[in-house]
Design a protein around this motif. Sequence first.
Motif, PDB file in Angstrom:
ATOM      1  N   ASN A  24       0.875  -1.176   0.000  1.00 39.24           N
ATOM      2  CA  ASN A  24       0.000   0.000   0.000  1.00 39.24           C
ATOM      3  C   ASN A  24       0.915   1.230   0.000  1.00 39.24           C
ATOM      4  N   TRP A  25       1.193   1.743  -1.174  1.00 41.08           N
ATOM      5  CA  TRP A  25       2.177   2.809  -1.319  1.00 41.08           C
ATOM      6  C   TRP A  25       1.791   4.076  -0.569  1.00 41.08           C
ATOM      7  N   GLU A  52       5.437  10.717   8.391  1.00 44.22           N
ATOM      8  CA  GLU A  52       5.200  10.860   9.832  1.00 44.22           C
ATOM      9  C   GLU A  52       6.486  10.634  10.615  1.00 44.22           C
ATOM     10  N   ASN A  53       7.248   9.618  10.229  1.00 43.51           N
ATOM     11  CA  ASN A  53       8.517   9.338  10.924  1.00 43.51           C
ATOM     12  C   ASN A  53       9.517  10.471  10.738  1.00 43.51           C
ATOM     13  N   ILE A  91       4.156   5.748   2.251  1.00 43.02           N
ATOM     14  CA  ILE A  91       4.628   7.128   2.128  1.00 43.02           C
ATOM     15  C   ILE A  91       4.172   7.955   3.323  1.00 43.02           C
ATOM     16  N   ARG A  92       2.920   7.761   3.738  1.00 41.11           N
ATOM     17  CA  ARG A  92       2.390   8.475   4.907  1.00 41.11           C
ATOM     18  C   ARG A  92       3.219   8.144   6.146  1.00 41.11           C
TER      19      ARG A  92
END
Length: 66
Positions: free
Chosen positions: A15-16, A25-26, A20-21
């Motif tokens: 689930n790209w 966030e990191n 990416i999300r």
Amino acid sequence: RELKEKMQKYRDKINWSEEIRRFIENKILEAERENTLSRLEELIKQLPTVPRGTAARYVREDRDGN
């Protein structure tokens, strides 16, 4: 273009948008931590210094009950 093709190849398994999300966030958390550490370092630099041996003297006084 090549990257997009590779991503398409694995779209059923990855689930790209979620990946990416999570990456973003990191990175934000990492930047916030670095910012907090920088601010703490600046605050620590502003603290007054005490003469050498002060901590040992306080421990000795506490031990002796004075």
